[in-house]
Structure formats: C-alpha cells, structure tokens
Write an enzyme that holds these catalytic residues in place. Sequence first.
Site, PDB file in Angstrom:
ATOM      1  N   CYS A  59      83.807  54.381  90.288  1.00 34.22           N
ATOM      2  CA  CYS A  59      82.543  54.004  91.013  1.00 34.22           C
ATOM      3  C   CYS A  59      81.633  55.213  90.071  1.00 34.22           C
ATOM      4  O   CYS A  59      80.588  54.797  90.485  1.00 34.22           O
ATOM      5  CB  CYS A  59      82.263  54.835  91.820  1.00 34.22           C
ATOM      6  SG  CYS A  59      82.901  56.768  91.764  1.00 34.22           S
ATOM      7  N   ASP A  61      81.417  58.372  89.842  1.00 33.37           N
ATOM      8  CA  ASP A  61      81.744  59.616  90.103  1.00 33.37           C
ATOM      9  C   ASP A  61      82.716  60.090  89.829  1.00 33.37           C
ATOM     10  O   ASP A  61      83.725  60.242  89.231  1.00 33.37           O
ATOM     11  CB  ASP A  61      81.423  60.241  92.506  1.00 33.37           C
ATOM     12  CG  ASP A  61      80.585  58.709  92.455  1.00 33.37           C
ATOM     13  OD1 ASP A  61      79.320  58.676  91.831  1.00 33.37           O
ATOM     14  OD2 ASP A  61      80.603  57.917  93.637  1.00 33.37           O
ATOM     15  N   CYS A  84      80.531  60.718  96.529  1.00 31.96           N
ATOM     16  CA  CYS A  84      79.922  60.321  98.184  1.00 31.96           C
ATOM     17  C   CYS A  84      80.314  61.220  99.179  1.00 31.96           C
ATOM     18  O   CYS A  84      81.701  62.708  98.682  1.00 31.96           O
ATOM     19  CB  CYS A  84      80.519  59.467  98.172  1.00 31.96           C
ATOM     20  SG  CYS A  84      82.287  59.195  98.531  1.00 31.96           S
ATOM     21  N   CYS A 128      88.240  56.778  96.902  1.00 30.76           N
ATOM     22  CA  CYS A 128      88.184  58.704  96.456  1.00 30.76           C
ATOM     23  C   CYS A 128      89.165  59.457  97.271  1.00 30.76           C
ATOM     24  O   CYS A 128      89.157  60.692  96.296  1.00 30.76           O
ATOM     25  CB  CYS A 128      85.999  58.556  98.064  1.00 30.76           C
ATOM     26  SG  CYS A 128      84.912  57.565  97.374  1.00 30.76           S
TER      27      CYS A 128
HETATM   28 FE1  FES Z   1      82.235  57.727  94.422  1.00 29.51          FE
HETATM   29 FE2  FES Z   1      83.305  58.091  96.666  1.00 29.51          FE
HETATM   30  S1  FES Z   1      81.847  55.879  95.761  1.00 29.51           S
HETATM   31  S2  FES Z   1      83.846  59.534  94.963  1.00 29.51           S
END
Ligand code: FES
Length: 153
Positions: A59, A61, A84, A128
Amino acid sequence: MSEKNETSDFDEFVKSMEEEILEEARGIYTEKTLEEAYNPKNVGALETPSGAARVTGPCGDTLQMHIKVEENKIVDCKFITDGCGASMACGSVITELVKGKTIEEAFRIGNRDILSILGGLPEENIHCSVLAVDTLRAALEDYKSKSRNNNKK
Ligand code: FES
C-alpha cells in the site's frame, strides 16, 4: 456570535465528527483492534537496537521495527508506522507477542497470530498484518547478520 461560542460550536462539531468516525470504525473493526490502534503499545525507537528494519508494504505505507536481544531472547521491541490504524494495531500486538521469545520462536510468529488476537481484520487490511510480520522477520535477519559479523571479528 462571541468568539467563545464559536470555539465551543467548533469543538462540538469536531466531537460529533469524531464520534461518527468511531461509530463507523466500530462496524468495520473489532473492539480489540480499535483499542490497540488508539492506544498502541511499544511505539518508538530503541537507542541501541540489536536488529532493525524498515519495510514498505504494497500500500506504500512503512513500518519500522527495533529489537533488543539478550542471550538469544528478545527483551524489548519498538515500532513506528506511518500506516493506517490497522497497521498501528498490528505493530502494537506483534511487539508485545515477541517479547520474551527466542529468535527461533519469533521467526515462527505469523500474521494469523496477530489476526487471532485482534479477532480478525477486514480483507483489505490483511496486508497490514503481513507488513508487521515481514518487518519483524527483517529485523530478526538484521540481528542474525550483525551477530554473524561480530562472531567473525
Ligand atoms: Fe497501509 Fe494498512 S493500509 S499499512
């Protein structure tokens, strides 16, 4: 309208927005996930980590993890994420899970362990929990390669 009233109207508005968001989140995430996401444990960095890793998930992140190892046991673990709320909850759970484990035991922690503690995650947040596990494994690998290099010296 006085400035004070405007402020309290705004505060009320923010409060009702927060309640609405929380209400919506309650329909998507378990209570345990919300609790860990809003009050995560072990957030931060260790001053002298034995192993460290930063991994970016699909994602985009990122999760960073530091572990402190003494006599083959993980005695401390901290994480930081820009991801998130679910990644915050997963980081909190995995850093608690890993404490007191040997390196070998820590390698066996999988995302199913996190999911069973959280009571599951929505399909779109499963990655995640995988990100949390991948980061832990990368930190363990970092520790292993550092200790191999130290042994060669
Ligand atoms: Fe990126 Fe949860 S959506 S770590």
